[in-house]
Design a protein around this motif. Structure first.
Motif, short mmCIF file in Angstrom:
data_model
loop_
_atom_site.label_atom_id
_atom_site.label_comp_id
_atom_site.label_asym_id
_atom_site.label_seq_id
_atom_site.Cartn_x
_atom_site.Cartn_y
_atom_site.Cartn_z
N ALA A 1 32.24 33.75 0.54
CA ALA A 1 31.30 35.02 0.73
C ALA A 1 31.30 35.25 -0.98
O ALA A 1 30.21 35.75 -1.13
N TYR A 2 32.19 35.22 -1.79
CA TYR A 2 32.32 35.38 -3.21
C TYR A 2 31.15 34.65 -3.76
O TYR A 2 30.54 34.99 -4.55
N ILE B 1 28.55 33.01 -2.33
CA ILE B 1 27.28 33.25 -2.04
C ILE B 1 27.01 34.70 -2.81
O ILE B 1 25.97 34.74 -3.37
N SER B 2 27.85 35.56 -2.92
CA SER B 2 27.57 37.06 -3.38
C SER B 2 27.27 36.68 -4.84
O SER B 2 26.30 37.53 -5.29
N HIS B 3 28.11 35.98 -5.57
CA HIS B 3 27.92 35.94 -6.94
C HIS B 3 27.09 34.50 -7.45
O HIS B 3 25.88 34.70 -7.92
N ARG C 1 23.85 34.09 -5.04
CA ARG C 1 22.85 35.11 -5.31
C ARG C 1 22.23 35.61 -6.48
O ARG C 1 21.26 35.74 -6.75
N ALA C 2 23.14 34.99 -7.72
CA ALA C 2 22.71 35.37 -8.92
C ALA C 2 21.45 34.51 -9.49
O ALA C 2 20.30 35.18 -9.69
N ALA D 1 18.76 36.04 -7.23
CA ALA D 1 18.29 37.37 -7.88
C ALA D 1 17.35 37.26 -8.98
O ALA D 1 16.12 38.01 -9.09
N ASN E 1 30.67 39.30 -12.68
CA ASN E 1 31.29 38.05 -12.56
C ASN E 1 30.65 37.27 -14.06
O ASN E 1 29.67 36.60 -14.14
N ASN F 1 35.65 39.49 -16.98
CA ASN F 1 34.70 40.12 -16.02
C ASN F 1 34.55 41.31 -16.21
O ASN F 1 35.09 42.20 -16.99
N SER G 1 24.82 40.81 -8.91
CA SER G 1 24.14 39.81 -7.83
C SER G 1 24.47 39.94 -6.50
O SER G 1 24.17 39.81 -5.56
N SER G 2 26.04 40.63 -6.58
CA SER G 2 26.68 40.61 -5.51
C SER G 2 25.98 41.33 -4.33
O SER G 2 25.47 42.53 -4.59
N LEU G 3 26.35 41.01 -3.17
CA LEU G 3 26.09 41.63 -1.97
C LEU G 3 27.03 42.17 -1.27
O LEU G 3 27.19 42.88 -0.05
N ASP G 4 28.35 41.97 -1.97
CA ASP G 4 29.64 42.20 -1.44
C ASP G 4 29.76 43.71 -1.50
O ASP G 4 29.93 44.29 -2.40
N ARG H 1 32.64 45.02 -0.98
CA ARG H 1 33.92 45.38 -1.53
C ARG H 1 33.78 45.63 -2.96
O ARG H 1 34.45 46.18 -3.83
N ASP H 2 32.83 44.88 -3.72
CA ASP H 2 32.22 45.17 -5.11
C ASP H 2 31.77 46.60 -5.19
O ASP H 2 32.03 47.17 -6.22
N SER I 1 21.98 46.30 -7.51
CA SER I 1 22.13 44.99 -6.91
C SER I 1 20.67 44.42 -7.82
O SER I 1 19.58 44.93 -7.71
#
Lengths: 765, 130
Positions: free
Chosen positions: A551-552, A554-556, A559-560, A563, B60, B65, B91-94, B96-97, B112
């Motif tokens: 998940a991490y 993928i998020s970072h 996704r980076a 984006a 990140n 960080n 870029s995170s879609l999380d 939690r972030d 985002s």
């Protein structure tokens, strides 16, 4: 008085003598008279003159009246003695009278003399006659008294009209008196009777007198000396000629001796009876059946228990078998083993013979459907006159049942002990094996290829490496602590066995430690399933972690670039851009797309590693691995003169998936190369060591190091980088860790900034 | 539309920094924009802030960080903190972030990637709501 009186006159004065003669003559008394004035003449006259009366002056020259009186007494004659005196006082006269003189006459009153003589003689004569009569009576009475005394007998009589009571001489001592001590009377009769008996005597006496009938009484009399006399009394009525009751005549017989004898006999009889009763009581109270046998083996006596026994068992013998042969009864007793009866017969015979001191046997039979046990004891009868035996039957059913139960439970325990899948070994305080079960022996053979043997030291059966643990456990057990732990043993075929081991101390009644019990329970199956479960749990945790990581990523990481591509394409569409900006954007999009592809490749690689456990293992030599890596990165090594050393002398090979181990070595070596310190001669050292059932690989460099205080938890994370000036994706250590763990190993590190880093990898073998 | 605000972007991704610069300039015209790919350098730069500044901070990054960056920022003087408006640009879609950003008192908002025209406009006008 037709005879003339013979008068002896003691007088020395002639005139006085004549005066007395004249006075007597005048009174008309016929007499002949002899006058003496000496003692010799007096004594001679007493002998030969034989006087009827003696007249005496008081004082004579030769002797006096008192002396004369004394001489008279000495002759034993009873002759009246009259003192004629002028000189004496009245007192003197009285004292002479007391000495036995019949009378005294004063000289100046001689006219009284004739009467005094006649009185004295009359009295003398009546006394004489009475004496004769009494003598007769006394003669017969003396005889009677003697007879009474000898016979301890006494008679008595009461004249009813006058109440005059007579007791025979024999009666006095019987009633507790000296002879003549008291007046015979009813009161004195009963005075010394024992207080306990007096009422009975009085009542008997009253009954008899009221009803005028004879009666008897037995009673006791207390003697003067306090002793007791037993009397038997009986009395009767004597009637007058007219038939009226005139006297009660009684007879007392001393029966003390016979009474005492009787009492003594009674006492003896009672004592004997009491003793006999006690013995019988004891015998009857005894739970065992007791039978006395005579020499012929016949029953002489039995106790209560035996009586009950014969009744309860329907032995059908009269008088509880008394008079019957004991053996015959035994044979009759149903259910008793014939061979037991034979043994008993022999035993009894031998005891009666005296060949054996005692015989004892335990036997059983079924009584009313229940098994009963008896102990039979035969002992000789201790009797001088006749041989015999005492036979005791003791019911020992309870004891036997308890014994059988115990044997049974012992047998059960033994069965359990032998059939359990737990191996038991019992050791003494010196750690020597005392006993063990079959399972323990099997285990010992399987594990140590040795037979277990009692007496051997327990430590002989364990590998040296386990002995400190054993000592520790024994120490605890001796302190009454229980010790339970799980342990594993490697078998020769490479498999592993797991055991649950329990230690327990063995204490005696005094709570002193006597040793210990060791119990081994094979828990391999449970352990394997437990380990599988742990593995599965760990795997699940790992997968969950992986999912989070994805998940991490993928998020970072995924996704980076995406984006960036979106941002760039928006800019291209919406903004008025210079051709240079357009060029920069399109180059940026290009790089982003490449990054995207890289991330996808990385993910693919990671997923592949995780999935490919089934690949083939082979023997891999560490030295070859390092040599190959050195060749592949030789350009780097040569350029910076990097020293890569290794020492695999302890262990140089591992049965493993080669590509993984290669990747691990490659990543660690290339990391060390990548993060070397500038201006420092880089040295990378790799060595292996063989520890107990594991191999340890150590990679050491003198490079930049990592600040562990800051980064310890992130070292092995995916896309974690710790140096921004050096190219890297943060994939290397993540991959190393993943691969080490896939091979079942562990990795750890030690590092200090600007000093170097040391990785340690362990593989179990 | 120049509000006098200065802009700083800290992101190890230089392409992102370029995009940021382009979109801010496109939206607001000629403004003061400084970008850093090394967070340590960005941190040193903002320590001397003397006028209202907007900081776009990536999460990140290797070596330091976004969160670690904020921890160090916490030690800065109140005067500096008053001038700075920090926005997480990730870029995170999380979620939690996002939550973490919201919980941090120095963070004004979570954006985002990519940064766009509207967002820049709202921030410039102080109207951006996280």
């Amino acid at each position: 008085m037709n005879q003339s009186l013979k008068i002896l006159h003691i007088e020395d004065i002639q005139s006085d003598a004549e005066l007395v003669e004249r006075t007597l003559k005048r009174s008309g008394i016929a007499f002949e008279k002899l006058i003496v004035d000496t003692k010799a003449e007096y004594m001679d006259a007493l002998e030969n003159f034989n006087p009827d009366v003696i007249l005496s002056d008081h004082s004579l020259p030769a002797f006096n009246s008192l002396e004369a009186l004394k001489i008279l007494k000495q002759t034993g004659r009873n002759i009246p003695f009259i003192l004629i005196t002028s000189t004496v006082s009245e007192e003197f006269a009285v004292s002479v009278m007391k000495e036995g003189a019949s009378d005294y006459v004063l000289k100046d009153r001689l006219q009284r003399l004739p009467n005094a003589v006649l009185n004295a003689i009359g009295k003398y004569q009546s006394d004489q006659e009475r004496q004769v009569y009494l003598d007769k009576i006394f003669a017969s009475e003396a005889l009677f008294t003697k007879a009474e005394l000898l016979a301890e007998f006494g008679t008595w009589r009461i004249e009813l009209d006058t109440n005059i009571t007579n007791w025979s001489a024999g009666t006095y001592p019987l009633l507790g008196y000296d002879n003549g001590e008291v007046e015979p009377s009813y009161e004195n009769f009963i005075k010394n009777i024992h207080p306990d008996d007096i009422d009975e005597v009085v009542n008997n006496f009253k009954d008899a007198t009221d009803n005028v009938q004879s009666a008897e009484a037995d009673f006791r009399v207390i003697n003067k000396d306090g002793s007791t006399r037993f009397l038997h009394a009986q009395f009767e009525f004597e009637r007058s000629e007219k038939g009226q009751p005139a006297y009660i005549i009684g007879f007392n017989q001393d029966v003390t001796r016979s009474k005492l004898a009787q009492i003594e006999i009674q006492k003896n009889i009672e004592e004997l009876k009491a003793a006999s009763d006690r013995q019988t009581g004891i015998l009857n109270a005894m739970p065992p059946n007791v039978v006395l046998l005579n020499e012929a083996g016949k029953i002489v006596a039995v106790n209560e228990s035996w009586r009950k026994f014969t009744l309860a068992n329907n032995l059908g013998v009269p008088r509880h078998g008394i008079g019957y042969s004991y053996i015959a009864i035994s044979e009759k007793a149903t259910g008793v083993d014939a061979s037991a009866v034979k043994k008993i017969e022999k035993g009894i015979k031998e005891v009666i013979d005296g060949t054996k001191n005692e015989f004892s046997i335990e036997y059983s039979y079924y009584s009313q459907g229940q098994k009963v046990w008896f102990q039979l004891i035969v002992a000789p009868l201790a009797d001088k006159t006749q041989k015999g035996a005492v036979v005791l039957h003791i019911d020992i059913t309870d004891r036997k049942q308890a014994e059988e139960l115990m044997l049974q439970s012992k047998a059960n325990l033994q069965t359990i002990f032998e059939n359990t899948d737990i191996a038991y070994v019992l050791c003494d305080a010196e750690h020597k094996i005392v006993s063990f079960n079959t399972k323990a022996n099997e285990l010992c053979q399987e594990q140590f290829n040795k037979k277990i043997k009692a007496g051997n030291h327990a430590f002989n059966y364990f590998p040296k490496s386990k002995i400190p643990n054993l000592k520790d456990a024994i120490g605890k057990v001796m302190n009454n602590e229980r010790v339970i732990y799980e342990t594993s043993y490697n078998l020769k075929d490479g498999s592993v066995k797991w055991y649950e081991v329990r230690w327990a101390g063995v204490a005696n009644e005094k709570d002193e430690n006597m040793g210990f019990i060791l119990a081994f329970k094979d828990i391999t199956e449970r352990k394997i399933s437990e380990m599988e479960r742990d593995l599965m749990t760990a795997d699940l945790v790992q997968r969950n972690n992986d999912l989070e990581k994805f998940a991490y990523i993928i998020s970072h990481n995924l996704r980076a670039p995406v984006a960036n591509i979106i941002g760039a394409s928006n800019a291209l569409n919406d903004m008025d851009l210079t051709p240079e900006d357009k060029e920069r954007l399109s180059r940026g999009i290009n790089i982003s797309v490449m990054k995207l592809d890289e991330v996808v490749n990385d993910l693919n690689q990671i997923l592949q590693v995780k999935g490919s456990v089934d690949e083939r293992k082979e023997i891999v030599r560490f030295s070859e691995l390092v040599d190959n890596i050195k060749i592949s990165i030789s350009n780097l090594i040569d350029k910076d003169n990097i020293d890569i050393k290794y020492n695999f002398s302890e262990v140089n090979e591992l049965f493993v998936l080669k590509p993984y181990l290669y990747s691990i070595f490659y990543n660690l070596i290339s990391n060390s190369v990548k993060y070397r310190r500038q201006h420092v001669h880089s040295i990378i050292e790799i060595r292996s060591s063989l520890l107990e059932n594991k191999i340890e690989l150590t990679f050491t460099d003198n490079g930049m190091g990592i600040d562990l205080n800051k980064n310890a938890d992130q070292i092995f994370g995916l896309y974690k980088r710790f140096h921004s000036n050096i190219e890297g994706k943060g994939m290397g250590l993540f991959m190393v860790k993943t691969q080490v763990e896939t091979l079942g190993g562990k990795i750890s590190l030690n590092s200090e900034e600007n000093k170097g880093t040391e990785f340690k990898i362990e593989f179990e073998i | 539309m120049n509000t006098g605000l200065k802009y700083v972007a800290v992101d190890d991704d230089s392409f992102n920094n370029m995009l940021c610069t382009m979109i801010i300039e496109d939206t607001l015209g000629d403004v003061d924009i400084t970008t850093f790919t090394k967070p340590e350098e960005g941190l040193a730069f903002i320590e001397n802030t003397e006028s209202p500044t907007v900081l776009f901070l990536d999460i990140n990054m290797p070596t330091l960080n976004g969160w670690e960056f904020l921890e160090l920022y916490e030690k800065f003087s109140e005067k500096v903190k008053k001038y700075l408006s920090i926005y997480i640009l990730s870029s995170s879609l999380d979620q939690r972030d996002k939550n973490k950003a919201k919980a941090n008192k120095y963070v004004k908002g979570f954006i985002s990637k990519p940064l766009d025209f509207d967002t820049v406009t709202l921030i410039a006008n102080g109207q951006f709501l996280a």
